[in-house]
Design a protein around this motif. Structure first.
Motif, PDB file in Angstrom:
ATOM      1  N   LEU A 235      17.840 -37.535  30.695  1.00 13.07           N
ATOM      2  CA  LEU A 235      18.511 -36.402  31.353  1.00 13.07           C
ATOM      3  C   LEU A 235      19.078 -36.881  32.675  1.00 13.07           C
ATOM      4  O   LEU A 235      18.357 -37.441  33.506  1.00 13.07           O
ATOM      5  N   THR A 236      20.371 -36.683  32.874  1.00 15.78           N
ATOM      6  CA  THR A 236      21.011 -36.925  34.161  1.00 15.78           C
ATOM      7  C   THR A 236      22.373 -36.239  34.143  1.00 15.78           C
ATOM      8  O   THR A 236      22.952 -36.018  33.078  1.00 15.78           O
ATOM      9  N   ALA A 237      22.860 -35.907  35.344  1.00 16.47           N
ATOM     10  CA  ALA A 237      24.203 -35.335  35.464  1.00 16.47           C
ATOM     11  C   ALA A 237      25.143 -36.293  36.177  1.00 16.47           C
ATOM     12  O   ALA A 237      26.278 -35.921  36.484  1.00 16.47           O
ATOM     13  N   ARG A 238      24.686 -37.495  36.452  1.00 20.05           N
ATOM     14  CA  ARG A 238      25.495 -38.448  37.219  1.00 20.05           C
ATOM     15  C   ARG A 238      26.842 -38.702  36.536  1.00 20.05           C
ATOM     16  O   ARG A 238      26.937 -38.782  35.302  1.00 20.05           O
ATOM     17  N   SER A 239      27.894 -38.764  37.346  1.00 15.60           N
ATOM     18  CA  SER A 239      29.259 -39.054  36.883  1.00 15.60           C
ATOM     19  C   SER A 239      29.772 -38.047  35.869  1.00 15.60           C
ATOM     20  O   SER A 239      30.613 -38.375  35.033  1.00 15.60           O
ATOM     21  N   THR A 240      29.289 -36.789  35.947  1.00 25.89           N
ATOM     22  CA  THR A 240      29.774 -35.734  35.060  1.00 25.89           C
ATOM     23  C   THR A 240      30.384 -34.613  35.900  1.00 25.89           C
ATOM     24  O   THR A 240      30.232 -34.568  37.127  1.00 25.89           O
ATOM     25  N   ILE A 241      31.049 -33.676  35.212  1.00 32.39           N
ATOM     26  CA  ILE A 241      31.600 -32.507  35.889  1.00 32.39           C
ATOM     27  C   ILE A 241      30.664 -31.307  35.768  1.00 32.39           C
ATOM     28  O   ILE A 241      31.063 -30.180  36.046  1.00 32.39           O
ATOM     29  N   ASP A 298      18.910 -31.171  26.478  1.00 32.43           N
ATOM     30  CA  ASP A 298      20.217 -30.538  26.588  1.00 32.43           C
ATOM     31  C   ASP A 298      20.725 -30.648  28.023  1.00 32.43           C
ATOM     32  O   ASP A 298      19.920 -30.651  28.972  1.00 32.43           O
ATOM     33  N   PRO A 299      22.035 -30.718  28.230  1.00 27.46           N
ATOM     34  CA  PRO A 299      22.565 -30.626  29.599  1.00 27.46           C
ATOM     35  C   PRO A 299      22.087 -29.338  30.259  1.00 27.46           C
ATOM     36  O   PRO A 299      21.936 -28.306  29.591  1.00 27.46           O
ATOM     37  N   VAL A 300      21.875 -29.382  31.546  1.00 26.41           N
ATOM     38  CA  VAL A 300      21.346 -28.221  32.254  1.00 26.41           C
ATOM     39  C   VAL A 300      22.454 -27.194  32.450  1.00 26.41           C
ATOM     40  O   VAL A 300      23.470 -27.470  33.096  1.00 26.41           O
ATOM     41  N   ALA A 301      22.262 -26.017  31.870  1.00 23.04           N
ATOM     42  CA  ALA A 301      23.267 -24.960  31.965  1.00 23.04           C
ATOM     43  C   ALA A 301      23.242 -24.310  33.340  1.00 23.04           C
ATOM     44  O   ALA A 301      22.204 -24.262  34.012  1.00 23.04           O
ATOM     45  N   HIS A 302      24.401 -23.805  33.751  1.00 22.50           N
ATOM     46  CA  HIS A 302      24.486 -23.015  34.983  1.00 22.50           C
ATOM     47  C   HIS A 302      24.567 -21.553  34.587  1.00 22.50           C
ATOM     48  O   HIS A 302      25.571 -21.106  34.026  1.00 22.50           O
ATOM     49  N   ALA A 303      23.493 -20.806  34.834  1.00 19.16           N
ATOM     50  CA  ALA A 303      23.425 -19.404  34.409  1.00 19.16           C
ATOM     51  C   ALA A 303      22.709 -18.585  35.469  1.00 19.16           C
ATOM     52  O   ALA A 303      21.596 -18.094  35.256  1.00 19.16           O
ATOM     53  N   PRO A 304      23.323 -18.444  36.651  1.00 18.63           N
ATOM     54  CA  PRO A 304      22.650 -17.722  37.730  1.00 18.63           C
ATOM     55  C   PRO A 304      22.548 -16.239  37.448  1.00 18.63           C
ATOM     56  O   PRO A 304      23.386 -15.657  36.758  1.00 18.63           O
ATOM     57  N   ARG A 305      21.522 -15.628  37.981  1.00 15.06           N
ATOM     58  CA  ARG A 305      21.443 -14.170  37.963  1.00 15.06           C
ATOM     59  C   ARG A 305      22.605 -13.632  38.799  1.00 15.06           C
ATOM     60  O   ARG A 305      22.856 -14.122  39.894  1.00 15.06           O
ATOM     61  N   PRO A 306      23.329 -12.625  38.318  1.00  9.83           N
ATOM     62  CA  PRO A 306      24.557 -12.215  39.011  1.00  9.83           C
ATOM     63  C   PRO A 306      24.306 -11.583  40.370  1.00  9.83           C
ATOM     64  O   PRO A 306      25.193 -11.604  41.230  1.00  9.83           O
ATOM     65  N   GLU A 307      23.139 -11.012  40.573  1.00  9.38           N
ATOM     66  CA  GLU A 307      22.870 -10.355  41.858  1.00  9.38           C
ATOM     67  C   GLU A 307      21.406 -10.515  42.212  1.00  9.38           C
ATOM     68  O   GLU A 307      20.524 -10.358  41.368  1.00  9.38           O
ATOM     69  N   LEU A 308      21.135 -10.854  43.468  1.00  9.03           N
ATOM     70  CA  LEU A 308      19.776 -11.011  43.967  1.00  9.03           C
ATOM     71  C   LEU A 308      19.653 -10.221  45.263  1.00  9.03           C
ATOM     72  O   LEU A 308      20.197 -10.606  46.297  1.00  9.03           O
ATOM     73  N   ARG A 309      18.931  -9.117  45.190  1.00 13.11           N
ATOM     74  CA  ARG A 309      18.777  -8.240  46.347  1.00 13.11           C
ATOM     75  C   ARG A 309      17.384  -8.423  46.949  1.00 13.11           C
ATOM     76  O   ARG A 309      16.385  -8.494  46.221  1.00 13.11           O
ATOM     77  N   ASP A 310      17.326  -8.489  48.261  1.00 14.16           N
ATOM     78  CA  ASP A 310      16.062  -8.696  48.957  1.00 14.16           C
ATOM     79  C   ASP A 310      16.059  -7.825  50.212  1.00 14.16           C
ATOM     80  O   ASP A 310      16.508  -8.247  51.277  1.00 14.16           O
ATOM     81  N   ASP A 311      15.569  -6.592  50.087  1.00 12.07           N
ATOM     82  CA  ASP A 311      15.525  -5.650  51.207  1.00 12.07           C
ATOM     83  C   ASP A 311      14.069  -5.451  51.636  1.00 12.07           C
ATOM     84  O   ASP A 311      13.180  -5.288  50.787  1.00 12.07           O
ATOM     85  N   VAL A 312      13.831  -5.476  52.937  1.00  9.09           N
ATOM     86  CA  VAL A 312      12.476  -5.341  53.469  1.00  9.09           C
ATOM     87  C   VAL A 312      12.458  -4.213  54.490  1.00  9.09           C
ATOM     88  O   VAL A 312      13.219  -4.226  55.458  1.00  9.09           O
ATOM     89  N   ALA A 313      11.562  -3.243  54.267  1.00 15.71           N
ATOM     90  CA  ALA A 313      11.490  -2.074  55.151  1.00 15.71           C
ATOM     91  C   ALA A 313      10.432  -2.221  56.234  1.00 15.71           C
ATOM     92  O   ALA A 313      10.346  -1.381  57.134  1.00 15.71           O
TER      93      ALA A 313
END
Length: 517
Positions: A235-241, A298-313
């Motif tokens: 596993l490596t991503a070197r020299s890839t897009i 497998d190549p490591v997929a990029h699949a971020p969570r679309p929204e990350l909310r962090d509110d502190v009261a």
């Protein structure tokens, strides 16, 4: 939040933000991950999941300063590369703290804690310790032989191994050289596994930057002799897009569907040449198939969570996600649940020092809007994003006569710039927004990771102080191996904060010239 649609079905990053060097274990239908923390306390967060999709931080291994002894330790000699394992009804974390107590083994019956004070493995000279047990129950510590002091500082001796008594910390055997890797630099991050009659030795090679990768060897016993896989690095991503780079420092676990998963660190570089990774090293996962007894990842997929909310009261005690440099947040900050406020007392230290009065939370997305309301009638302080003591961007407020002076500040090694403005008296809302550059040209902005905008509002007035190029707060330019931490601080007096909020959003993949966005 459900996992994004990916071939593996898992979100990536699995643990967003500053979460490097992950180690994973499965116990009784649950999964646990621990990651590195360097100079921050509490140290070594423990994350739990039952489906490998939703993760909750259930505690920290190091909740007492004496467990690590990092009060005056430079960032890069702090808490490195833990290994998390389960054996005979107990959880174990073995970790190196080069500038602190050394190689330490912590134990707990409940991974949420409390964890033990720790046993030091006396005389072990190396990093990235792994823990396994032979068939007779003897503990085996496999580590990277990196010399950290003397004229040979920085020399790698390859992967080494000893047997040890984990109750006393005594090393029971001479140090053995067991594998030097497949030829790439810096063989490190070893993990030892028993599978189908073989002992497998998984390591990282190529350095933790763009050359990073995972390699593997196997042998008949934990001592070897080890035969390297012809397909290394597997596993490596070197020299890839690929949008996820620096993939390495992995750990195997059996996933929810019985598949082998490889959990590893990686970065998400941004900019026209994908040169800057603002969040540092994060935790990712990818499936692995076994073919003829060897892993194919497998190549490591990029699949971020679309929204990350962090509110502190601030309506209760600070949760376990708050961290502070070299001190516990409780030493610096007090919460008034009835008023829903947090107060930090400054003692003349600034964010340039080793022990600032700063408490923060990991920045979870590259594009993030953070804000807090500050009452500076009794002190001076503000909102900041910190990589380390040499690299931070902040917006600070102080009373001046019948008004408030707000100052934006950008600090990188050897350089400092400030911008100031005046607002009406009263509580001031401080804002720190990082956003992807809005440009279609192949100019300066196209090359950077993000732009950090610092602005404030008070008494119905608003002022934008600065828009700072964010590339200096990235894994490739900061001297530390950490990541961005957004937090609150005071330099003098008492500063009271309320309503901290952070909203992160992600683009599907980093924009790169010559490829699809």
């Amino acid at each position: 939040m459900a996992a994004p649609e990916t071939p593996s079905g898992y979100p990536n990053p699995l643990l967003p933000g500053f979460n490097p060097d992950p180690s994973v274990v499965a116990v009784d239908g649950a999964y646990y991950i621990v990651t590195s923390t360097f100079e921050y306390l509490p140290g070594l967060p423990v994350y739990r999941s039952t489906d490998f999709v939703e993760w909750e931080q259930i505690g920290n291994v190091a909740t007492r300063p004496e467990q690590l002894e990092i009060a005056e330790v430079p960032t890069n000699l702090g808490v490195w590369a833990p290994t998390l394992r389960f054996h005979d009804g107990r959880f174990f974390v073995i970790v190196g703290v080069p500038g602190g107590r050394g190689c330490i083994v912590f134990t707990a019956t409940d991974p949420a804690g409390p964890w033990s004070d720790g046993v030091v493995i006396e005389g072990l000279n190396g990093i990235d310790p792994d823990l396994a047990w032979d068939e007779d129950g003897t503990a085996i510590i496999t580590f990277s032989g990196l010399i950290l002091s003397g004229p040979e500082t920085g020399t790698h001796l390859g992967i080494q191994q000893v047997r040890a008594d984990l109750d006393t910390g005594e090393i029971l055997t001479p140090v053995r050289d067991i594998w030097s890797g497949s030829g790439s630099m810096f063989p490190e991050a070893p993990h030892l596994y028993r599978r189908d009659g073989f002992w497998y030795l998984l390591i990282a090679e190529g350095g933790t930057e763009r050359g990073h990768g995972c390699s593997i060897a196997r042998g008949p016993s934990p001592e070897g002799p080890f035969t390297a896989f012809d397909g290394n690095p597997f596993l490596t991503a070197r020299s890839t897009i690929r949008p996820v780079q620096n993939t390495g420092h992995g750990d195997f676990v059996t996933g929810p569907s019985g598949e082998t998963l490889l959990v590893m660190l990686g970065v998400r570089p941004r900019g026209g040449t994908r040169a800057f990774s603002p969040l540092g090293r994060e935790t990712f996962v990818t499936p692995v198939r076994w073919v003829d007894g060897w892993p194919i990842a497998d190549p490591v997929a990029h699949a971020p969570r679309p929204e990350l909310r962090d509110d502190v009261a601030f309506d209760g005690p600070l949760d376990n996600r708050w961290i502070a440099p070299r001190r516990l947040p409780a030493e610096l900050a007090s919460v008034d649940p009835a008023a829903e406020t947090l107060t930090i007392r400054g003692a003349g230290t600034t964010l340039d020092g080793l022990r600032p009065a700063f408490v923060g939370r990991r920045q979870l997305a590259i594009a993030t809007r953070a804000a807090v309301t500050a009452d500076v009638s009794r002190g001076i302080g503000g909102l900041a994003v910190r990589y380390d003591e040499d690299t931070h961007v902040d917006i600070e407020a102080r009373v001046d006569g019948d008004g408030v002076i707000v100052t934006a500040r950008a600090v990188v090694p050897s350089l400092r710039q400030e911008w100031s403005a005046r607002l009406p008296a009263g509580p001031v809302r401080l804002h720190l927004d990082s956003a992807f550059p809005d440009t279609d040209s192949f100019g300066t902005l196209a090359m950077t990771s993000d732009v950090i905008t610092l602005w404030a509002e008070s008494g119905g007035e608003r002022v934008e102080l600065a828009a700072v190029d964010g590339r200096s707060l990235s894994a490739e330019t900061a001297a530390s191996f950490t990541g961005r931490v957004i937090g609150l601080y005071a330099t003098s007096g008492d500063v009271t904060f309320r309503a901290f909020s952070s909203l992160g959003t992600e683009a599907p993949s980093p924009a790169t010239f010559g490829t699809a966005a």
